[in-house]
Design a protein around this motif. Structure first.
Motif: not given
Length: 542
Positions: A264-266, A271-272, A276-279
């Motif tokens: 749920a956090t960037t 890191a997983i 890819a980049h969460l936003p």
């Protein structure tokens, strides 16, 4: 857990949950594109299976990235066939498929269904993977056509996820493992025959790799888009790719899009899901909602040791958007799996989770409750005194077998014989066999190799054990997919048993290894017997 296999969302038509009617936007898009997508079959509330422990082999074919066909992504023990040797029709009607169906109809998970057997033994009835196929129960136990196909046709992927490997990610294979690309398994003949099957299907699911990047899944999507009435489509995607071609296919097929989000956090997510980049992924997630509606977008997440503290917040991403959710039970790699923790450590995780008060509703709350309860049950099993503990409590399917080892990597035996070790020599069989020995230098000696076996033995005598393994892999697929029998006791220290994936033309084979010892009990090498699988030998180990 590797890629290519995800649970259906808790409220999705693809899995055990309440069905939903297509949204107005979806219907309007179908009309405007002059294409009618067949609605998913109405899914009743989950009920105990009437005549089979699982309906996957009665309804579904799963094709993996190297051309092998199985009943589902979790069954790695019974290969239904291989497109390099068989047609889709031959695979569906194969003796292996009938064997698996018959076993499940008798309530047995012994034909490669160890994951679901483990979930049942653990008492996780609500999340047993097999229940996702209950709504596909056919009226005819030997139907002419499958109702569903699951297509993981490539390992093409742009990410290097922490829990994945090169079998499921081309990026990992080239950059982390430094291995050559997997050969393409699906040729024109496969897609020509696939075209005959697609009109008979009710649903098709794409997995990967990344389906929106692979040439093979995109080709199959184009075939579906060309149909007047294509089956319902679902696509498991990492959410990083949204090209004009992808948007067009999404608009035409109106698929159920299952987006993998593992944090749920960037900081945690990036890191997983390396690369890819969460936003960016959340922006694509919202665009998917615009294209097909919230009722046809869901989130799936791998609940792991590295992200469990954010589990409620990850489900909260779905809560905020009104999306369904699915949760993957991660078994491997060991360091990422909550199910590999000791009882006390897992109990502490459960206590922290239960102290959390998530603001979740509907399928998000159901996912939270069922998976926290499953972890709690596992912790309880592990903390019971040994005499009371279920004999399977320590076993997580797929875990590498803990056993003896030596200074020689190819000799998994103690260097000095274990007192009371069973005689490792396998009883002879009536069928063809291959007999090999490997010495302390790793040199292979071919003692016998019957022509009926599928392994190429030319020039093998005097070569290295690595060459022998390469030839076995050429015949039976990646060694990582072979099933190894569980070591039950020190009496098994001088032997091991592997089930090698086969095809109908050759059948499954077994590789039986036994220690060779000098008169004083010191280790001197390895003896191997390769032969078509015999039920008696495998039963003795499992």
């Amino acid at each position: 857990m590797g890629g290519g296999c995800a649970p259906a969302p808790e409220g999705s038509p693809e899995g055990p949950g309440a069905s939903r009617a297509a949204g107005r936007l979806r219907q309007a898009l179908r009309r405007s594109r002059r294409i009618e997508v067949r609605a998913e079959p109405e899914v009743p509330a989950p009920v105990p299976p009437a005549w089979s422990a699982c309906y996957a082999p009665h309804s579904t074919i799963y094709f993996d990235q190297v051309g092998r066909a199985r009943a589902c992504c979790q069954n790695t023990g019974t290969l239904l066939g291989d497109v390099a040797h068989q047609s889709i029709r031959e695979i569906w009607d194969s003796a292996e498929a009938d064997r698996l169906r018959t076993a499940l109809e008798g309530g047995s998970y012994d034909e490669g269904c160890e994951f679901c057997a483990w979930q049942v033994r653990e008492g996780n009835d609500e999340i047993v993977f097999a229940r996702g196929y209950d709504h596909l129960r056919p009226t005819d136990p030997r139907p002419r056509w499958p109702r569903r196909m699951e297509l993981a046709l490539t390992n093409t992927c742009n990410l290097q996820c922490a829990m994945c490997n090169g079998e499921w990610s081309s990026a990992i294979r080239s950059r982390r493992e430094h291995l050559p690309p997997l050969p393409r398994a699906y040729d024109d003949a496969f897609f020509d025959e696939l075209a005959e099957f697609l009109p008979h299907l009710e649903s098709v699911q794409f997995a990967g790799g990344e389906p929106f990047l692979g040439a093979e899944p995109l080709r199959a999507m184009e075939q579906l888009a060309a149909l007047e009435r294509p089956p319902a489509v679902s696509i498991i995607t990492n959410g990083t790719t949204l090209t004009p071609r992808v948007e067009r296919l999404v608009e035409v097929l109106q698929p159920h899009l299952i987006v993998s989000i593992d944090g749920a956090t960037t900081e945690t997510y990036d890191a997983i899901r390396v690369g890819a980049h969460l936003p960016d992924v959340l922006a694509h997630l919202d665009r998917f909602v615009e294209l097909v509606g919230a009722d046809h977008v869901s989130i799936t997440t791998c609940l792991m040791a590295s992200n469990w503290r954010e589990f409620h917040r990850t489900l909260g991403l779905a809560e905020a958007r009104g999306l369904d959710v699915g949760v993957n039970v991660v078994r491997l790699p060991v360091e990422h799996s909550l199910y590999q923790l000791g009882g006390d450590e897992l109990a502490a995780v459960v206590a922290t989770l239960r102290a959390t008060e998530p603001e979740l509703t509907g399928p998000r709350l159901a996912a939270w409750t069922s998976h926290v309860d499953a972890l709690a049950h596992r912790a309880d099993l592990l903390q019971r005194p040994r005499p009371e503990r279920d004999r399977y409590a320590d076993e997580v399917p797929g875990t590498p077998v803990a056993g003896p080892s030596s200074r020689w990597a190819w000799l998994p035996f103690p260097e000095v014989a274990t007192a009371g070790a069973a005689d490792p020599t396998p009883a002879p069989s009536a069928g063809p066999e291959g007999h090999f020995t490997v010495d302390l230098e790793g040199t292979v000696s071919v003692q016998r190799l019957d022509p009926a076996l599928v392994v190429d033995g030319s020039g093998l005598d005097g070569r290295s054990v690595a060459e022998l393994m390469a030839r076995l892999a050429s015949a039976f697929g990646d060694p990582g997919s072979w099933h190894q029998a569980t070591r039950r006791a020190p009496t098994d220290d001088d032997r091991f048993w592997l089930l090698l994936n086969g095809v109908e033309a050759s059948g499954d084979h077994e590789l039986i290894g036994s220690a060779r010892r000098d008169g004083d009990g010191s280790l001197s090498g390895l003896a191997l017997v390769l032969r078509p699988r015999t039920r008696e030998a495998s039963t003795a180990w499992t």
